[in-house]
Design an enzyme around this catalytic site. Structure first.
Site, short mmCIF file in Angstrom:
data_model
loop_
_atom_site.label_atom_id
_atom_site.label_comp_id
_atom_site.label_asym_id
_atom_site.label_seq_id
_atom_site.Cartn_x
_atom_site.Cartn_y
_atom_site.Cartn_z
N ARG A 69 0.79 -1.25 0.00
CA ARG A 69 0.00 0.00 0.00
C ARG A 69 0.82 1.29 0.00
O ARG A 69 0.22 2.35 0.06
CB ARG A 69 -0.96 0.02 1.20
CG ARG A 69 -1.90 -1.18 1.30
CD ARG A 69 -2.74 -1.36 0.08
NE ARG A 69 -3.84 -2.32 0.30
CZ ARG A 69 -4.55 -2.88 -0.68
NH1 ARG A 69 -4.29 -2.57 -1.94
NH2 ARG A 69 -5.53 -3.73 -0.40
N ASN A 99 -0.70 -1.54 -7.69
CA ASN A 99 -1.84 -0.62 -7.62
C ASN A 99 -1.60 0.38 -6.50
O ASN A 99 -2.15 0.28 -5.40
CB ASN A 99 -3.18 -1.36 -7.48
CG ASN A 99 -3.11 -2.63 -6.67
OD1 ASN A 99 -2.06 -3.00 -6.17
ND2 ASN A 99 -4.24 -3.28 -6.52
N HIS A 184 -3.52 -10.42 -13.66
CA HIS A 184 -4.85 -10.45 -13.05
C HIS A 184 -5.83 -10.59 -14.20
O HIS A 184 -5.92 -9.72 -15.06
CB HIS A 184 -5.08 -9.13 -12.29
CG HIS A 184 -6.47 -8.96 -11.76
ND1 HIS A 184 -6.74 -8.86 -10.40
CD2 HIS A 184 -7.67 -8.81 -12.38
CE1 HIS A 184 -8.05 -8.68 -10.22
NE2 HIS A 184 -8.62 -8.64 -11.41
N HIS A 220 -3.85 -15.36 -8.60
CA HIS A 220 -5.02 -15.80 -7.82
C HIS A 220 -6.10 -16.58 -8.61
O HIS A 220 -7.25 -16.19 -8.68
CB HIS A 220 -5.66 -14.64 -7.08
CG HIS A 220 -5.87 -13.38 -7.88
ND1 HIS A 220 -6.48 -13.34 -9.11
CD2 HIS A 220 -5.53 -12.09 -7.58
CE1 HIS A 220 -6.52 -12.09 -9.54
NE2 HIS A 220 -5.95 -11.32 -8.64
N ASN A 265 -11.35 -10.36 -4.35
CA ASN A 265 -11.50 -10.50 -5.80
C ASN A 265 -10.30 -11.27 -6.35
O ASN A 265 -9.18 -10.82 -6.19
CB ASN A 265 -11.58 -9.12 -6.46
CG ASN A 265 -11.88 -9.20 -7.94
OD1 ASN A 265 -12.39 -10.20 -8.42
ND2 ASN A 265 -11.54 -8.16 -8.67
N ASP A 292 -2.07 -13.05 -1.77
CA ASP A 292 -2.83 -11.85 -2.16
C ASP A 292 -3.16 -11.04 -0.90
O ASP A 292 -4.28 -10.55 -0.72
CB ASP A 292 -4.09 -12.20 -2.94
CG ASP A 292 -4.70 -11.00 -3.66
OD1 ASP A 292 -4.11 -9.91 -3.61
OD2 ASP A 292 -5.78 -11.16 -4.28
#
Length: 409
Positions: A69, A99, A184, A220, A265, A292
């Site tokens: 993060r 991200n 992803h 994932h 997700n 994840d």
């Protein structure tokens, strides 16, 4: 610790060729120097002796899919807190996804993250992913040659590459630069979060990767159709690999309730999907277990299932959950678990490292017999949202060393 950093780990066992063997381990100045059934302390008077009787020693675990993060979202997790959680879980190498704000899509934006990793003195080796596309927006492909020496690979995690032409361009660059694309897969033209949204894109990409010959890794994986598409590509000789996560191997949507700690997700799937993932692990189609690890603030995860943000934490629970639910019942061997969580990710991503003399002393020690109850209040991660709260497990990490330095006890 002895002044020169020499340590003997005495009385433990290591896994070799799928079996447990009694082995002592000596490391000095950050490097493994000797592995032997019985290392006599009197022969190494300079070394500190650490009794690990009853424990199993692994080379440091690797997680190729975490979210720390920073930069941009440090209220959820920092590199310091995330790397501390990794150390507590037995990991010595982790790969944060891009991200972030700014997204690491060029040398200057990547440098912001690298400076934070250095300044926060990450407890473990933190090797970030760069984005596949500029701004992680699915359009222009980044200059991989300019980034590849400082990253684990390339991913737009959180978003699927919607356009086949963009993914083809990325794969061609990845082939040329010999880097990994970690994808992803989520087709936004399909039912949101439905199985088709995942496997339609997995099938598209696996076919392209087979033709192009690039290194392609699927993030994932959660559906039986995805497993089959990857199995087919592997059979055709493609350089294709994939990961799944502990929650997809142990839970289904039937276990879900109206709490944010069950929202991620891709979402939890049907029992048939879970069973296909387990079969994929058993036959080698699924080669990696990644967490994840995706922390959010308590408020962001307290809005019930439908309104909470997507993502759960996993670094501190992954090994004990997998040991308790897969190894103890005989679904896979302990050696297989270490392959999935250590050896295979090191091989696929080219990280290197093994429990051998001459290698860096990146070591995790696990107590396989001690039973305890997972309590998210005890996490060192800033995120506390986990579906495993209250589970009774075995396999707690009791010590982690990075370059011979004790980073968790």
């Amino acid at each position: 610790m002895a002044e020169n950093g020499s340590i003997i780990l005495k009385g433990g066992q290591i896994v070799q060729r799928g079996e447990l063997f009694p082995s002592d381990i000596l490391f000095s100045d950050g490097v493994i120097t000797l592995i032997s059934e019985n290392i006599a302390p009197e022969a190494h008077p300079e070394a500190e002796v650490v009794d690990i009787t009853g424990c199993v020693v692994s080379y440091g675990l690797v997680d190729v899919h975490v979210h720390f993060r920073e930069p941009g979202f440090s209220a959820k997790e920092t590199i310091a807190s995330g790397s501390a959680a990794a150390a507590k879980g037995g990991y010595t190498l982790v790969c944060p996804m891009p991200n972030l704000n700014p997204a690491p899509d060029a040398p200057e934006t990547l440098q912001v993250q690298l400076d934070l990793i250095r300044s926060e003195q990450a407890k473990v080796d933190v090797r970030p992913f760069a984005t596949i596309t500029s701004g992680r927006k699915g359009g222009a492909v980044v200059d991989m040659a300019a980034l590849k020496d400082k990253v684990a690979g390339f991913s737009d995690d959180g978003s699927g590459i919607q356009t086949a032409d963009v993914m083809k361009e990325a794969m061609m660059q990845a082939l040329r630069e010999d880097v990994v694309i970690s994808a992803h897969c989520e087709d936004m033209d399909q039912v949101p979060f439905g199985p088709e949204s995942e496997w339609v894109q997995v099938a598209r990409d696996a076919e392209m990767a087979t033709e192009i010959g690039c290194r392609y890794h699927v993030c994932h994986v959660s559906t039986k159709e995805s497993v089959e598409a990857i199995r087919k590509a592997k059979a055709a000789g493609a350089r294709v690999s994939c990961e799944t996560a502990p929650h997809y191997l142990t839970l289904t949507q039937a276990d879900r309730n109206d709490e944010g700690r069950f929202r991620m997700n891709p979402p939890l799937r049907e029992a048939a999907d879970r069973d296909a993932l387990i079969a994929g692990i058993q036959d080698g189609t699924v080669e990696v277990i990644a967490t994840d690890h995706a922390p959010h603030t308590a408020e962001e995860k307290s809005r019930g299932y439908d309104k909470s943000l997507m993502g759960i934490v996993g670094l501190e629970t992954a090994f004990p959950v997998m040991y308790t639910k897969l190894v103890k019942p005989g679904v896979i061997s302990l050696g297989k678990l270490f392959e999935l969580m250590c050896d295979n990710p090191r091989r696929i991503f080219g990280f290197g490292g093994a429990l051998e003399p001459g290698q860096p002393a990146d070591i995790a020690v696990f107590d396989l017999d001690g039973e305890y109850v997972i309590d998210s209040k005890d996490f060192v991660s800033m995120g506390h949202s986990t579906p495993f709260d209250g589970w009774k497990v075995q396999g707690r990490c009791v010590r982690t060393y990075k370059d011979g330095k004790l980073i968790y006890e």
